[in-house]
Design a protein around this motif. Structure first.
Motif, PDB file in Angstrom:
ATOM      1  N   HIS A  86      38.039  46.934  10.121  1.00 42.12           N
ATOM      2  CA  HIS A  86      38.618  46.128  11.197  1.00 42.12           C
ATOM      3  C   HIS A  86      37.859  44.818  11.358  1.00 42.12           C
ATOM      4  O   HIS A  86      38.457  43.747  11.530  1.00 42.12           O
ATOM      5  N   ASN A  87      36.539  44.887  11.320  1.00 41.03           N
ATOM      6  CA  ASN A  87      35.721  43.677  11.463  1.00 41.03           C
ATOM      7  C   ASN A  87      35.936  42.698  10.310  1.00 41.03           C
ATOM      8  O   ASN A  87      35.766  41.495  10.483  1.00 41.03           O
ATOM      9  N   LYS A  88      36.296  43.198   9.141  1.00 38.95           N
ATOM     10  CA  LYS A  88      36.564  42.334   7.984  1.00 38.95           C
ATOM     11  C   LYS A  88      38.012  41.835   7.971  1.00 38.95           C
ATOM     12  O   LYS A  88      38.414  41.106   7.067  1.00 38.95           O
ATOM     13  N   GLY A  89      38.808  42.246   8.951  1.00 40.66           N
ATOM     14  CA  GLY A  89      40.188  41.808   9.058  1.00 40.66           C
ATOM     15  C   GLY A  89      41.147  42.549   8.145  1.00 40.66           C
ATOM     16  O   GLY A  89      42.270  42.114   7.927  1.00 40.66           O
ATOM     17  N   LYS A  90      40.735  43.688   7.614  1.00 38.10           N
ATOM     18  CA  LYS A  90      41.580  44.450   6.695  1.00 38.10           C
ATOM     19  C   LYS A  90      42.526  45.409   7.424  1.00 38.10           C
ATOM     20  O   LYS A  90      43.417  45.974   6.811  1.00 38.10           O
ATOM     21  N   VAL A  91      42.308  45.602   8.730  1.00 32.45           N
ATOM     22  CA  VAL A  91      43.107  46.543   9.522  1.00 32.45           C
ATOM     23  C   VAL A  91      43.644  45.791  10.739  1.00 32.45           C
ATOM     24  O   VAL A  91      42.919  45.033  11.383  1.00 32.45           O
ATOM     25  N   THR A  92      44.899  46.029  11.076  1.00 32.38           N
ATOM     26  CA  THR A  92      45.489  45.345  12.239  1.00 32.38           C
ATOM     27  C   THR A  92      44.905  45.912  13.530  1.00 32.38           C
ATOM     28  O   THR A  92      44.415  47.049  13.574  1.00 32.38           O
ATOM     29  N   GLU A  93      44.994  45.116  14.574  1.00 35.05           N
ATOM     30  CA  GLU A  93      44.499  45.522  15.894  1.00 35.05           C
ATOM     31  C   GLU A  93      45.242  46.759  16.395  1.00 35.05           C
ATOM     32  O   GLU A  93      44.648  47.670  16.973  1.00 35.05           O
ATOM     33  N   ARG A  94      46.543  46.814  16.140  1.00 37.44           N
ATOM     34  CA  ARG A  94      47.361  47.948  16.588  1.00 37.44           C
ATOM     35  C   ARG A  94      46.927  49.236  15.892  1.00 37.44           C
ATOM     36  O   ARG A  94      46.773  50.280  16.530  1.00 37.44           O
ATOM     37  N   THR A  95      46.723  49.195  14.583  1.00 37.58           N
ATOM     38  CA  THR A  95      46.281  50.380  13.829  1.00 37.58           C
ATOM     39  C   THR A  95      44.888  50.799  14.273  1.00 37.58           C
ATOM     40  O   THR A  95      44.604  51.989  14.449  1.00 37.58           O
ATOM     41  N   TYR A  96      44.023  49.806  14.473  1.00 37.64           N
ATOM     42  CA  TYR A  96      42.650  50.079  14.918  1.00 37.64           C
ATOM     43  C   TYR A  96      42.648  50.780  16.272  1.00 37.64           C
ATOM     44  O   TYR A  96      41.994  51.796  16.460  1.00 37.64           O
ATOM     45  N   THR A  97      43.413  50.263  17.220  1.00 39.04           N
ATOM     46  CA  THR A  97      43.499  50.850  18.563  1.00 39.04           C
ATOM     47  C   THR A  97      44.090  52.256  18.507  1.00 39.04           C
ATOM     48  O   THR A  97      43.615  53.161  19.194  1.00 39.04           O
ATOM     49  N   SER A  98      45.099  52.447  17.682  1.00 38.39           N
ATOM     50  CA  SER A  98      45.734  53.757  17.542  1.00 38.39           C
ATOM     51  C   SER A  98      44.745  54.802  17.016  1.00 38.39           C
ATOM     52  O   SER A  98      44.655  55.914  17.553  1.00 38.39           O
ATOM     53  N   LEU A  99      44.010  54.437  15.972  1.00 38.45           N
ATOM     54  CA  LEU A  99      43.016  55.383  15.419  1.00 38.45           C
ATOM     55  C   LEU A  99      41.908  55.653  16.420  1.00 38.45           C
ATOM     56  O   LEU A  99      41.480  56.797  16.587  1.00 38.45           O
ATOM     57  N   LEU A 100      41.448  54.616  17.095  1.00 39.72           N
ATOM     58  CA  LEU A 100      40.392  54.786  18.085  1.00 39.72           C
ATOM     59  C   LEU A 100      40.833  55.733  19.202  1.00 39.72           C
ATOM     60  O   LEU A 100      40.078  56.617  19.615  1.00 39.72           O
ATOM     61  N   ASN A 101      42.076  55.594  19.657  1.00 41.96           N
ATOM     62  CA  ASN A 101      42.606  56.495  20.684  1.00 41.96           C
ATOM     63  C   ASN A 101      42.695  57.930  20.172  1.00 41.96           C
ATOM     64  O   ASN A 101      42.410  58.885  20.900  1.00 41.96           O
ATOM     65  N   SER A 102      43.085  58.098  18.920  1.00 38.46           N
ATOM     66  CA  SER A 102      43.156  59.440  18.327  1.00 38.46           C
ATOM     67  C   SER A 102      41.773  60.077  18.273  1.00 38.46           C
ATOM     68  O   SER A 102      41.617  61.274  18.570  1.00 38.46           O
ATOM     69  N   ILE A 103      40.775  59.301  17.906  1.00 35.56           N
ATOM     70  CA  ILE A 103      39.399  59.823  17.842  1.00 35.56           C
ATOM     71  C   ILE A 103      38.919  60.212  19.239  1.00 35.56           C
ATOM     72  O   ILE A 103      38.293  61.260  19.423  1.00 35.56           O
TER      73      ILE A 103
END
Length: 117
Positions: A86-103
């Motif tokens: 995510h920090n390298k810009g390889k993952v979208t904000e939406r995907t990042y937030t979704s995975l973070l919520n799942s964790i």
């Protein structure tokens, strides 16, 4: 002598305690003119029914802790790698937030399960 002291004592119990734990009994032993084993036997028998023993962890509980440890380690590795991406810009904000919520949801499930053990 009572009948209790004449009874054959065939069971041997051995344990160690710290000097600090033994100190209160040391004075008692010296004042009583009894052998250490006689005093400790009386102390043990007098308090044995009042002992508060820690609850033994069930096999299911041990297994849950083991699995939670393994899963949390794997989740931590996934979150770390995903955060780097995510920090390298390889993952979208939406995907990042979704995975973070799942964790976070998985973490909450672990917390609730551990409360039941």
């Amino acid at each position: 002598m009572t009948n209790k002291t004449r009874e054959n004592k065939s069971v041997k119990i051995t344990f160690r305690i710290s000097q600090a734990d033994f100190a209160p009994y040391e004075k008692l032993i010296s004042e009583s003119n009894l052998k250490t084993s006689e005093v400790m036997r009386e102390v043990f028998l007098a308090k044995s029914d009042k002992a508060v023993l820690p609850k033994k962890q069930s096999v299911d509980s041990k297994r849950l802790v083991f699995l939670a440890n393994k899963a949390s380690n794997n989740l931590n590795q996934i979150a770390h790698k995903f955060n780097l991406a995510h920090n390298k810009g390889k993952v979208t904000e939406r995907t990042y937030t979704s995975l973070l919520n799942s964790i976070i949801n998985i973490e909450n499930v672990f917390i609730e399960a551990s409360k039941k053990c």
